[in-house]
Motif scaffolding. Sequence first.
Motif, PDB file in Angstrom:
ATOM      1  N   GLU A  82      50.717  49.985  38.402  1.00 39.00           N
ATOM      2  CA  GLU A  82      50.733  48.694  37.686  1.00 39.00           C
ATOM      3  C   GLU A  82      49.405  47.936  37.857  1.00 39.00           C
ATOM      4  OE1 GLU A  82      54.097  46.335  39.007  1.00 39.00           O
ATOM      5  OE2 GLU A  82      53.015  44.490  38.521  1.00 39.00           O
ATOM      6  N   HIS A  83      48.890  47.910  39.082  1.00 38.16           N
ATOM      7  CA  HIS A  83      47.678  47.117  39.329  1.00 38.16           C
ATOM      8  C   HIS A  83      46.421  47.793  38.787  1.00 38.16           C
ATOM      9  CE1 HIS A  83      50.160  45.005  42.666  1.00 38.16           C
ATOM     10  NE2 HIS A  83      50.311  44.425  41.486  1.00 38.16           N
ATOM     11  N   THR A  84      46.401  49.125  38.838  1.00 38.08           N
ATOM     12  CA  THR A  84      45.258  49.837  38.249  1.00 38.08           C
ATOM     13  C   THR A  84      45.250  49.621  36.735  1.00 38.08           C
ATOM     14  OG1 THR A  84      45.190  51.483  39.986  1.00 38.08           O
ATOM     15  CG2 THR A  84      44.250  52.139  37.881  1.00 38.08           C
ATOM     16  N   MET A  85      46.422  49.733  36.118  1.00 39.65           N
ATOM     17  CA  MET A  85      46.507  49.540  34.663  1.00 39.65           C
ATOM     18  C   MET A  85      46.096  48.109  34.287  1.00 39.65           C
ATOM     19  SD  MET A  85      47.075  52.342  33.333  1.00 39.65           S
ATOM     20  CE  MET A  85      48.132  53.355  32.365  1.00 39.65           C
ATOM     21  N   LEU A  86      46.513  47.149  35.101  1.00 44.27           N
ATOM     22  CA  LEU A  86      46.136  45.747  34.852  1.00 44.27           C
ATOM     23  C   LEU A  86      44.606  45.616  34.824  1.00 44.27           C
ATOM     24  CD1 LEU A  86      47.033  42.658  34.787  1.00 44.27           C
ATOM     25  CD2 LEU A  86      46.703  42.701  37.269  1.00 44.27           C
ATOM     26  N   CYS A  87      43.961  46.251  35.780  1.00 45.75           N
ATOM     27  CA  CYS A  87      42.487  46.178  35.853  1.00 45.75           C
ATOM     28  C   CYS A  87      41.849  46.895  34.669  1.00 45.75           C
ATOM     29  CB  CYS A  87      41.985  46.808  37.160  1.00 45.75           C
ATOM     30  SG  CYS A  87      42.464  45.870  38.600  1.00 45.75           S
ATOM     31  N   LEU A  88      42.287  48.117  34.412  1.00 44.43           N
ATOM     32  CA  LEU A  88      41.672  48.907  33.334  1.00 44.43           C
ATOM     33  C   LEU A  88      41.833  48.191  31.993  1.00 44.43           C
ATOM     34  CD1 LEU A  88      42.918  52.497  34.343  1.00 44.43           C
ATOM     35  CD2 LEU A  88      40.594  51.593  34.618  1.00 44.43           C
ATOM     36  N   LYS A  89      43.004  47.649  31.754  1.00 44.68           N
ATOM     37  CA  LYS A  89      43.257  46.979  30.460  1.00 44.68           C
ATOM     38  C   LYS A  89      42.441  45.702  30.317  1.00 44.68           C
ATOM     39  CE  LYS A  89      47.534  49.294  29.469  1.00 44.68           C
ATOM     40  NZ  LYS A  89      48.976  49.343  29.430  1.00 44.68           N
ATOM     41  N   ASN A  90      41.919  45.197  31.436  1.00 40.90           N
ATOM     42  CA  ASN A  90      41.038  44.032  31.386  1.00 40.90           C
ATOM     43  C   ASN A  90      39.577  44.435  31.598  1.00 40.90           C
ATOM     44  OD1 ASN A  90      42.555  41.282  31.128  1.00 40.90           O
ATOM     45  ND2 ASN A  90      43.882  42.656  32.293  1.00 40.90           N
ATOM     46  N   GLY A  91      39.300  45.709  31.370  1.00 38.08           N
ATOM     47  CA  GLY A  91      37.900  46.166  31.353  1.00 38.08           C
ATOM     48  C   GLY A  91      37.252  46.353  32.714  1.00 38.08           C
ATOM     49  N   LYS A  92      38.065  46.474  33.773  1.00 34.00           N
ATOM     50  CA  LYS A  92      37.488  46.649  35.111  1.00 34.00           C
ATOM     51  C   LYS A  92      37.576  48.107  35.557  1.00 34.00           C
ATOM     52  CE  LYS A  92      37.263  42.189  35.281  1.00 34.00           C
ATOM     53  NZ  LYS A  92      36.053  41.628  34.652  1.00 34.00           N
ATOM     54  N   SER A  93      36.537  48.574  36.200  1.00 31.75           N
ATOM     55  CA  SER A  93      36.609  49.866  36.870  1.00 31.75           C
ATOM     56  C   SER A  93      37.474  49.709  38.119  1.00 31.75           C
ATOM     57  CB  SER A  93      35.206  50.344  37.252  1.00 31.75           C
ATOM     58  OG  SER A  93      34.510  50.710  36.082  1.00 31.75           O
ATOM     59  N   VAL A  94      37.930  50.841  38.662  1.00 28.86           N
ATOM     60  CA  VAL A  94      38.908  50.765  39.765  1.00 28.86           C
ATOM     61  C   VAL A  94      38.624  51.790  40.858  1.00 28.86           C
ATOM     62  CG1 VAL A  94      41.348  51.135  40.370  1.00 28.86           C
ATOM     63  CG2 VAL A  94      40.781  49.876  38.294  1.00 28.86           C
ATOM     64  N   LEU A  95      38.718  51.321  42.096  1.00 31.29           N
ATOM     65  CA  LEU A  95      38.846  52.205  43.257  1.00 31.29           C
ATOM     66  C   LEU A  95      40.248  51.928  43.784  1.00 31.29           C
ATOM     67  CD1 LEU A  95      37.726  54.115  45.474  1.00 31.29           C
ATOM     68  CD2 LEU A  95      37.016  52.065  46.725  1.00 31.29           C
ATOM     69  N   CYS A  96      41.140  52.908  43.665  1.00 29.22           N
ATOM     70  CA  CYS A  96      42.550  52.686  44.011  1.00 29.22           C
ATOM     71  C   CYS A  96      42.911  53.401  45.303  1.00 29.22           C
ATOM     72  CB  CYS A  96      43.439  53.202  42.873  1.00 29.22           C
ATOM     73  SG  CYS A  96      45.187  52.995  43.227  1.00 29.22           S
ATOM     74  N   GLU A  97      43.561  52.674  46.206  1.00 27.44           N
ATOM     75  CA  GLU A  97      43.969  53.284  47.482  1.00 27.44           C
ATOM     76  C   GLU A  97      44.857  54.514  47.244  1.00 27.44           C
ATOM     77  OE1 GLU A  97      43.537  53.873  50.396  1.00 27.44           O
ATOM     78  OE2 GLU A  97      42.065  52.351  50.905  1.00 27.44           O
ATOM     79  N   LYS A  98      44.911  55.352  48.271  1.00 26.60           N
ATOM     80  CA  LYS A  98      45.743  56.553  48.205  1.00 26.60           C
ATOM     81  C   LYS A  98      47.181  56.217  48.556  1.00 26.60           C
ATOM     82  CE  LYS A  98      46.686  57.069  52.048  1.00 26.60           C
ATOM     83  NZ  LYS A  98      47.265  56.200  53.120  1.00 26.60           N
TER      84      LYS A  98
END
Length: 332
Positions: A82-98
């Motif tokens: 959910e949080h990665t998608m929130l970032c991507l949909k707002n144009g942010k790159s992501v480093l997501c924890e494992k």
Amino acid sequence: MYCMLINWGILGLGKVAEKFVADLLLSKDAKLAAVASRDKTNAEAFGKKFHALYYYDSYDALVQNPEIDVVYIATPHSFHFEHTMLCLKNGKSVLCEKPMGMNFGEVNAMITEATKRKLFLMEAMWTRFIPATEKLILLLQEKIIGEISFIRADFGFRSTAAPESRVFNKALGGGALLDIGIYPLYLSLITLGVPSEIKAVARKTNQGVDSFSAQLLSYADRTKAMLESTTEANTPVEATIYGSKGTIRLFSRFHHCERIAIQLHEKSEEIIHIPYVGNGYFHEIEEVNHCLLANAIESTKMPHQMSLNLIKLMDEIRKQTDLHYPADDRVL
Ligand SMILES: NC(=O)c1ccc[n+]([C@@H]2O[C@H](COP(=O)([O-])OP(=O)(O)OC[C@H]3O[C@@H](n4cnc5c(N)ncnc54)[C@H](OP(=O)(O)O)[C@@H]3O)[C@@H](O)[C@H]2O)c1
């Protein structure tokens, strides 16, 4: 992106976020631009402690800040999608924890979204960037211990966390495999590749998450991996790779180790000291900075395919050990 510094945002201000941010401040290519917590007091305290330019009491507010280049997701596993998608949909790159997601479907959808939007996405598998891991990879490429015949790795700690904590809470993705079993599995992938067969066993808590998980992996070339993870007891947290000419041992804790022992047959043991910077997260942070400055949407060292391979293994282990999470019922 026109500036030379990478502007970072942090989403979820818990234990790992604190250690991570201490390392972010060591990077000359990074700036701590913003932090976000569900809790206003926490956001303000964390933001002031680490001199963030902005602090927010909502994750939505952070992703709407146009100054942010990349967001580090440090929430419990069950929120990574959910949080990665929130970032991507707002144009942010992501480093997501494992683990990057709860299952293959989630990880695949996250990668598809990032690729479609030409945004950088990486699972925060810091082990890959620890200097001792880099050395291990070189030693194996040089075949210093000959042909690998098997590996052994464990990750166990006796957890005293409350049943509702993310370690044991099923709704938050609790259990040993997803939290710590991922590290022995990752080691097996970088040393031996994708197995042809998996045999898994587990023991579960009253909450229905695994407190002990063991796997025997077999490969087409007949090599084996014996892996364990547990929240029931403190185990050595070491890894040994056995080859035809000797062994390589990664000292505890092997997933961010600073000492490697090479023991060739009939020779004396050689111990190599390879320190990491800060808490060890510095090296993955530098990789993300480097990729963003080069306009890359994927790291060659921790590529999307590796995250897919990892989650596929964990899905199969969960299937064999009847370990089900609410996220598995979600239609994406
Ligand atoms: N790479 C590593 O070495 C390493 C080490 C530890 C953990 N991790 C990973 O990092 C993630 C976070 O672990 P952690 O140990 O930092 O956990 P934690 O201390 O519980 O922190 C997680 C944070 O997520 C936020 N959050 C959002 N929704 C939540 C909810 N419903 N319940 C609880 N917290 C919620 C909270 O921040 P706010 O209240 O500020 O919003 C909380 O402080 C996990 O996925 C874990 O696998 C990685």
